[in-house]
Design a protein around this motif. Structure first.
Motif, PDB file in Angstrom:
ATOM      1  N   UNK A  81      41.662  26.454  49.708  1.00 19.51           N
ATOM      2  CA  UNK A  81      41.527  27.847  49.248  1.00 19.51           C
ATOM      3  C   UNK A  81      40.087  28.144  48.795  1.00 19.51           C
ATOM      4  N   UNK A  82      39.104  27.442  49.351  1.00 18.32           N
ATOM      5  CA  UNK A  82      37.715  27.657  48.955  1.00 18.32           C
ATOM      6  C   UNK A  82      37.276  29.089  49.226  1.00 18.32           C
ATOM      7  N   UNK A  83      37.676  29.643  50.367  1.00 15.15           N
ATOM      8  CA  UNK A  83      37.294  31.025  50.681  1.00 15.15           C
ATOM      9  C   UNK A  83      37.815  31.991  49.622  1.00 15.15           C
ATOM     10  N   UNK A  84      39.003  31.706  49.121  1.00 18.25           N
ATOM     11  CA  UNK A  84      39.563  32.551  48.060  1.00 18.25           C
ATOM     12  C   UNK A  84      38.712  32.471  46.789  1.00 18.25           C
ATOM     13  N   UNK A  85      38.266  31.261  46.455  1.00 16.97           N
ATOM     14  CA  UNK A  85      37.433  31.079  45.260  1.00 16.97           C
ATOM     15  C   UNK A  85      36.105  31.827  45.407  1.00 16.97           C
ATOM     16  N   UNK A  86      35.483  31.702  46.587  1.00 18.43           N
ATOM     17  CA  UNK A  86      34.217  32.404  46.825  1.00 18.43           C
ATOM     18  C   UNK A  86      34.427  33.911  46.755  1.00 18.43           C
ATOM     19  N   UNK A  87      35.508  34.377  47.354  1.00 16.52           N
ATOM     20  CA  UNK A  87      35.809  35.809  47.312  1.00 16.52           C
ATOM     21  C   UNK A  87      36.048  36.300  45.904  1.00 16.52           C
ATOM     22  N   UNK A  88      36.673  35.465  45.102  1.00 17.83           N
ATOM     23  CA  UNK A  88      36.949  35.842  43.710  1.00 17.83           C
ATOM     24  C   UNK A  88      35.647  36.154  42.972  1.00 17.83           C
ATOM     25  N   UNK A  89      34.655  35.273  43.149  1.00 24.88           N
ATOM     26  CA  UNK A  89      33.374  35.481  42.461  1.00 24.88           C
ATOM     27  C   UNK A  89      32.556  36.606  43.107  1.00 24.88           C
ATOM     28  N   UNK A  90      32.648  36.738  44.419  1.00 27.52           N
ATOM     29  CA  UNK A  90      31.921  37.846  45.062  1.00 27.52           C
ATOM     30  C   UNK A  90      32.459  39.192  44.582  1.00 27.52           C
ATOM     31  N   UNK A  91      33.770  39.295  44.488  1.00 22.88           N
ATOM     32  CA  UNK A  91      34.375  40.549  44.019  1.00 22.88           C
ATOM     33  C   UNK A  91      33.969  40.859  42.582  1.00 22.88           C
ATOM     34  N   UNK A  92      33.942  39.816  41.774  1.00 23.55           N
ATOM     35  CA  UNK A  92      33.543  40.008  40.377  1.00 23.55           C
ATOM     36  C   UNK A  92      32.098  40.508  40.286  1.00 23.55           C
ATOM     37  N   UNK A  93      31.222  39.914  41.098  1.00 22.82           N
ATOM     38  CA  UNK A  93      29.803  40.293  41.056  1.00 22.82           C
ATOM     39  C   UNK A  93      29.614  41.716  41.555  1.00 22.82           C
ATOM     40  N   UNK A  94      30.399  42.129  42.549  1.00 17.50           N
ATOM     41  CA  UNK A  94      30.318  43.510  43.023  1.00 17.50           C
ATOM     42  C   UNK A  94      30.715  44.482  41.924  1.00 17.50           C
ATOM     43  N   UNK A  95      31.711  44.100  41.147  1.00 15.80           N
ATOM     44  CA  UNK A  95      32.166  44.975  40.066  1.00 15.80           C
ATOM     45  C   UNK A  95      31.253  44.893  38.850  1.00 15.80           C
ATOM     46  N   UNK A  96      30.685  43.712  38.616  1.00 18.90           N
ATOM     47  CA  UNK A  96      29.803  43.499  37.458  1.00 18.90           C
ATOM     48  C   UNK A  96      28.473  42.913  37.939  1.00 18.90           C
ATOM     49  N   UNK A  97      27.631  43.718  38.526  1.00 24.79           N
ATOM     50  CA  UNK A  97      26.368  43.204  39.100  1.00 24.79           C
ATOM     51  C   UNK A  97      25.376  42.694  38.062  1.00 24.79           C
ATOM     52  N   UNK A  98      25.608  42.977  36.798  1.00 27.46           N
ATOM     53  CA  UNK A  98      24.683  42.533  35.748  1.00 27.46           C
ATOM     54  C   UNK A  98      25.144  41.240  35.060  1.00 27.46           C
ATOM     55  N   UNK A  99      26.072  40.525  35.682  1.00 28.32           N
ATOM     56  CA  UNK A  99      26.572  39.268  35.125  1.00 28.32           C
ATOM     57  C   UNK A  99      25.841  38.096  35.795  1.00 28.32           C
ATOM     58  N   UNK A 100      24.769  37.584  35.180  1.00 25.85           N
ATOM     59  CA  UNK A 100      24.012  36.500  35.830  1.00 25.85           C
ATOM     60  C   UNK A 100      24.777  35.184  35.867  1.00 25.85           C
ATOM     61  N   UNK A 101      25.647  34.964  34.876  1.00 27.03           N
ATOM     62  CA  UNK A 101      26.388  33.712  34.835  1.00 27.03           C
ATOM     63  C   UNK A 101      27.301  33.549  36.029  1.00 27.03           C
ATOM     64  N   UNK A 102      27.983  34.633  36.432  1.00 35.47           N
ATOM     65  CA  UNK A 102      28.864  34.575  37.594  1.00 35.47           C
ATOM     66  C   UNK A 102      28.065  34.284  38.856  1.00 35.47           C
TER      67      UNK A 102
END
Length: 449
Positions: A81-102
């Motif tokens: 499920x690696x693609x799911x994990x990558x997608x999870x963080x990509x989606x988060x960054x799209x919603x919160x572009x100012x989160x450097x930790x993610x």
């Protein structure tokens, strides 16, 4: 608000995933529970979700933690499920572009799983979040791997931005490890100089910084920071360590006279059996600046010895100084003269035995050890040394008699260890005839080996 967002959304997603899995694989679940599949055995859907949430929460608090990231990638990789994990963080960054930790976590996941897009994401993230230390550190790693000469500049920025002292020191050491080149050393020197100016540091902090500087031969800077540490005040053992390091710095930059003065002060204070006295004495001898100074030291130590003939430490240190000046015969004579007054065990005896090894004069060793054994005939450790000295002198009959006393009362295995050690020593001094006798005895004791 962002703190738990990515974890919560993932939790909701995995709950839906759970329902779909139950519908699609209801019959297969019974079989899977009994199979050898590691995922089926170890991870229920709830367990997977809980572990994922725990690991991602840890990375939210510190995006550079190694173990949680390794465990998170392994968790999703084992479940394919690696693609799911990558997608999870990509989606988060799209919603919160100012989160450097993610972004740091995503870059590390992409790097670890060898996915594309690391360079582009890292470049944009490190530019947008120029004051976020972990991104600068990841940029350093990326540039170094690519062979880009700007990698040290990125590491230097990361160090400047890192607020955590432990991590800053870890990254600083990485910079120092790469400071062989002229440009690298200049950057490292600049960083170390800047650390000297940081306010609120303790004497212990200065001492640790000095150790780091000396590991990479920044002698002048280490001298400055050690002087600050000593001015601020240290505990007794730390003060001694700082003084020895300061003497080392002075010696390395050519100030041998100053180094000698520091070491003289140390030797005046240390008790004869102090565990660092031999180190200080050896160091003191190594920084003698001139023949005149050497002669003066010899005269001073001879005077102390003559005024205190029953002081074992005075005798030993005079002998050590004589040996350093290549006066081995005189050094041996002093040791033999001191043997009857020497205490049992202890630091002075240990140093004396070490000096006998350095002198490599079996006649001196025999005389010294014989006198010591007159007072302590039960000391088999000393008698075993005497055995070796007498074999070196060709006194085989006496040596055999002493060795019989050494192994008397030992069990078979312990006696065999001594026999094997002795035959190796004899081979080392080319007494092959005697070595063969003891090897034969060892073989008789262990015929199957």
């Amino acid at each position: 608000m962002q703190t738990a967002d990515i974890a919560v959304r993932s939790h909701q997603g995995t709950a839906l995933c759970k329902l779909k899995l139950l519908l699609a694989f209801g019959l297969a679940l019974v079989v899977l529970l009994g199979s050898s599949s590691s995922y089926a055995q170890d991870k229920t859907v709830e367990g997977f979700s809980a572990e994922s949430l725990s690991l991602r929460t840890a990375l939210h608090h510190d995006s550079m933690l190694p173990l949680p990231l390794d465990a998170l990638v392994r968790l999703y990789a084992d479940a394919d499920r690696i693609d799911e994990l990558i997608g999870l963080y990509r989606n988060h960054i799209e919603e919160y572009p100012d989160d450097p930790g993610a972004k740091v976590v995503l870059i590390r996941i992409l790097t670890k799983t060898e996915r594309e897009g690391v360079g582009e994401l890292l470049t944009s993230a490190s530019t947008k979040h120029g004051d976020f230390a972990p991104l600068q550190y990841l940029l350093f790693q990326f540039l170094e791997e690519k062979g880009d000469e700007r990698y040290l500049e990125a590491l230097s920025r990361a160090i400047d931005l890192q607020p955590n002292p432990a991590k800053r020191n870890q990254w600083l050491e990485e910079l120092l490890q790469r400071s062989e080149s002229e440009s690298g050393r200049a950057i490292a020197s600049e960083k170390l100089t800047a650390l000297l100016a940081v306010e609120g540091q303790t004497a212990e902090t200065y001492l640790n910084l000095a150790k780091l500087m000396q590991r990479y031969s920044f002698w002048n800077l280490s001298r400055e920071v050690l002087e600050l540490a000593l001015e601020d005040g240290l505990a007794t053992d730390q003060e001694l360590e700082a003084e020895i390091l300061l003497a080392r710095a002075q010696a390395e930059i050519g100030n041998r006279v100053e180094a000698g003065k520091i070491l003289d002060g140390i030797l005046e204070r240390l008790a004869p059996d102090h565990w660092r006295r031999q180190e200080a004495m050896t160091f003191r001898v190594s920084v003698i600046a001139s023949e005149e100074e050497r002669l003066k030291m010899l005269a001073d130590y001879r005077k102390v010895f003559e005024e205190n003939p029953k002081n074992e430490s005075a005798a030993l240190e005079y002998a050590e100084l004589l040996n350093a000046g290549e006066k081995k015969a005189e050094a041996g004579a002093i040791l033999v003269a001191a043997a009857p007054i020497m205490g049992s065990g202890g630091a002075v005896e240990t140093r004396s035995l070490a000096l006998l090894e350095v002198l490599a004069k079996p006649d001196v060793s025999e005389a010294f050890l014989s006198l010591r054994l007159e007072d302590e005939p039960e000391r088999t450790d000393l008698r075993f040394r005497l055995v070796k000295a007498r074999y070196a002198l060709g006194k085989d009959a006496d040596a055999e008699q002493d060795f019989a006393a050494v192994i008397a009362g030992l069990d078979k295995d312990e006696a065999s260890k001594r026999i094997l050690e002795l035959q190796r020593y004899l081979r080392g001094i080319e007494r092959i005839d005697a070595a063969g006798i003891y090897l034969a005895r060892y073989v008789r004791n262990h015929p199957a080996e």
